[in-house]
Write an enzyme that holds these catalytic residues in place. Structure first.
Site, short mmCIF file in Angstrom:
data_model
loop_
_atom_site.label_atom_id
_atom_site.label_comp_id
_atom_site.label_asym_id
_atom_site.label_seq_id
_atom_site.Cartn_x
_atom_site.Cartn_y
_atom_site.Cartn_z
N CYS A 36 -24.37 64.21 28.83
CA CYS A 36 -24.93 62.86 28.74
C CYS A 36 -26.45 62.87 28.69
CB CYS A 36 -24.43 62.01 29.90
SG CYS A 36 -24.70 62.70 31.53
N HIS A 37 -27.06 63.97 29.10
CA HIS A 37 -28.52 64.08 29.05
C HIS A 37 -29.05 64.12 27.62
CE1 HIS A 37 -27.04 68.24 28.94
NE2 HIS A 37 -28.13 68.52 28.24
N TYR B 141 -28.29 55.87 21.84
CA TYR B 141 -27.09 55.15 22.27
C TYR B 141 -26.41 54.50 21.06
CZ TYR B 141 -28.62 55.87 27.04
OH TYR B 141 -28.99 56.46 28.22
N ASN C 155 -20.77 59.04 33.61
CA ASN C 155 -20.13 60.31 33.29
C ASN C 155 -19.99 61.13 34.59
OD1 ASN C 155 -19.47 62.90 32.39
ND2 ASN C 155 -21.48 63.26 31.47
N GLU D 140 -32.89 73.23 26.60
CA GLU D 140 -32.14 73.37 25.35
C GLU D 140 -33.05 73.47 24.13
OE1 GLU D 140 -29.08 70.42 24.98
OE2 GLU D 140 -28.23 70.93 26.93
#
Length: 151
Positions: free
Chosen positions: A113-114, A82, A105, A140
């Site tokens: 946002c993950h 963050y 979001n 990912e």
């Protein structure tokens, strides 16, 4: 759930978690405007797509939209804290405000946002739940989401 104005995607809703969404009574059901969204999401979940190319219109304040724009700059397979996200939007001391914007979001996954984690490297809140966040991060890059959180 996907929602939009027929030209732009405005909302991706999860079936559970704090970002669980319900349809508005004024909405009509029509998958056709979302064919490209569905196709690109299928490609993402099949590991064949890293970036989305869709017309988006997330509703929010100027600051929230700035944060959501920055989220789209986090590379696939990487995470930012963050604090890093706050620095990226030019407000290094506003990591809580950045976290709040991240948390609402309206187009998760597509606006990734993950990919935002705590400064200690641990997974933190996600509207679809931490298990969904870990799933997306593992999709990912399997080394991103640490196993001890989930046993």
């Amino acid at each position: 759930m996907l929602a939009g104005d027929g030209e732009h995607l405005e909302l991706v809703g999860f079936p559970s978690g704090s970002m669980k969404r319900r349809h508005d009574d004024s909405w009509s059901e029509d998958n056709k405007p979302f064919n490209a969204v569905i196709k690109q999401l299928d490609e993402y979940f099949d590991g064949k797509r890293q970036d989305f190319d869709l017309p988006l219109r997330p509703a929010g304040t100027e600051f929230q939209r700035q944060v959501w724009q920055a989220l789209q700059q986090i590379p696939y397979g990487e995470t930012w804290s963050y604090g890093e996200l706050a620095k990226h939007v030019g407000t290094p001391n506003a990591y809580r405000a950045v976290g709040a914007a991240n948390g609402i979001n309206p187009i998760p996954v597509i606006i990734p946002c993950h990919r935002v984690i705590g400064s200690n490297g641990k997974l933190t809140g996600f509207g679809g739940g931490l298990e969904a966040k870990a799933f997306l991060l593992n999709l990912e890059s399997p080394q991103l989401a640490p196993g001890p959180i989930f046993g």
